[in-house]
Design an enzyme around this catalytic site. Sequence first.
Site, PDB file in Angstrom:
ATOM      1  N   CYS A   1       5.340 -25.696 -54.017  1.00  0.00           N
ATOM      2  CA  CYS A   1       3.897 -25.501 -53.833  1.00  0.00           C
ATOM      3  C   CYS A   1       3.165 -25.332 -55.165  1.00  0.00           C
ATOM      4  O   CYS A   1       1.967 -25.586 -55.260  1.00  0.00           O
ATOM      5  CB  CYS A   1       3.642 -24.258 -53.008  1.00  0.00           C
ATOM      6  SG  CYS A   1       4.643 -24.091 -51.543  1.00  0.00           S
TER       7      CYS A   1
HETATM    8  O1  KQY Z   1       2.522 -22.749 -50.125  1.00  0.00           O
HETATM    9  C1  KQY Z   1       1.552 -23.351 -50.454  1.00  0.00           C
HETATM   10  N1  KQY Z   1       1.548 -24.656 -50.510  1.00  0.00           N
HETATM   11  C2  KQY Z   1       0.284 -22.687 -50.754  1.00  0.00           C
HETATM   12  C3  KQY Z   1       0.291 -21.289 -50.410  1.00  0.00           C
HETATM   13  C4  KQY Z   1      -1.039 -20.689 -50.643  1.00  0.00           C
HETATM   14  C5  KQY Z   1      -0.983 -19.243 -50.547  1.00  0.00           C
HETATM   15  C6  KQY Z   1      -2.250 -18.613 -50.951  1.00  0.00           C
HETATM   16  N2  KQY Z   1      -2.133 -17.194 -50.884  1.00  0.00           N
END
Ligand code: KQY
Length: 364
Positions: A357
Site C-alpha cells: 500500500c
Molecule cells: O492499505 C491501503 N491501501 C491504504 C490504507 C489507508 C489507511 C489510512 N488510515
Amino acid sequence: MATLTTTPRADGFYMPAEWAPHSQTWMVWPERPDNWRLGGKPVQAAHVALAKAIARFEPVTVAVSAAQFANARARLDAPNIRVVEISNDDAWVRDTGPTFVIDGKGQVRGVDWAFNAWGGFNGGLYSPWNRDEELAAKVLEIERCDRYHTPGFVLEGGSIHVDGEGTVITTEECLLNANRNPHLNREQIEAVLRDHLAVDTVIWLPEGLYNDETDGHVDNFCCYVRPGEVLLAWTDDPKDPNYPRCQAAMKVLQSTRDARGRTLVVHKMPIPGPLYATEEECAGVDQAAGSQERNPSVRLAGSYVNFLIVNGGIIAPSFDDPLDATAEAILRQVFPGHEVVMVPGRELLLGGGNIHCLTQQQPA
Ligand code: KQY
C-alpha cells in the site's frame, strides 16, 4: 505533459505485472499525526528501513511535503533514494499514485484514477483529500509521462492485481461498494478496467481481509506470484472472522479460468496474529474530526500478502509473530528467483496498510 482523451487499451498500452522490470519505486513520506502515532516518528523510521530495503534492488523516489523535506532528505541517506517535494494528505501512494501502463515498446504512461480517501463522506478515512487526489498527476509530470484521467471513476491501486497477461483480480467488497462508484454497475466497472488496464478477464473475490479499512483491498489478501498462480491469505480456524472470507475466495479462484484459459494454482499464506494495537500505540495517535479512530480492541488487518515485488527481490512485512518464519519460507518457495527481504511491518500496519500500500512500482 498531455492528458489523453483515449484509453490505454485503444492506444496499445496495458498494466504490466508487478514482476516486470521496474525503473523505480515511488513512496510518500508519512507524517499525518491523526494516522501515525507520535507525530509520525516511529513510522518514519520504519519507512526509512523500507525505502533502503527497496533501494538495494532499484531506485526509489520519495515524495515529501515542504514541511518534512529536510527531515526526510536527511534520514533517507542512501545513494539510490531521490527525495522530491509533493504536497500530500498521507503516504498511501499505491492508492494515490498513478497506475503505470506500458506499450511493450519502451513507452510508459499513467492512469490517474479519481481518489476519494477510500469512500469519501460515506466511510472514507480522512478529509480533505484534495492533495492526494492531485498526487498522481504530479508524479506523471515529474516523470514526463502522458496521463489518462478518469475523473468520474474512483479506484485505488491496492484494489487490483494483474498478471500482465489479460487478467485482473479484485474484490466486490471494494469495487462494488456504494462509496466508490455507485453510478456504475458491475459490467460498467468491468468495462473501465478492461479499457484502462487492457485486461479481458476480471476475477471478483467476494471480500478482502476482515477489518481492512480500505473495504477489502485485494492487495492485503490475494496476489499473483506468476501468471496462473496466486497467493491467498489463509486461516484454517473456523472461529477466525477471516475463515468465511478465505473459503469464499478459494471457491472463486478454484472455479475460475484466467484470460489465457488457465485454471489457477492457489498457494496459501497464513495470517499473522490476531494482531492488535496496544493502548499506548492508540494513545499516540492524534484525534481529529473525520479521521480513523484507533482502538486496541479492534483487530488489525495484518497480512504477509501485502508485499512488494522489486527487481530481483521481494520486500515483505514481518510482525514479530511466530508465523514470520513460515511466511518468509513460503515467499522463498513461490519466488525461487528472488531474494526475500523481511522488513518490520508493525508501524506500517498501525496506520492501516502495509508495504504494498505504501509503494508504487514504475515499470521500465
Ligand atoms: O492499505 C491501503 N491501501 C491504504 C490504507 C489507508 C489507511 C489510512 N488510515
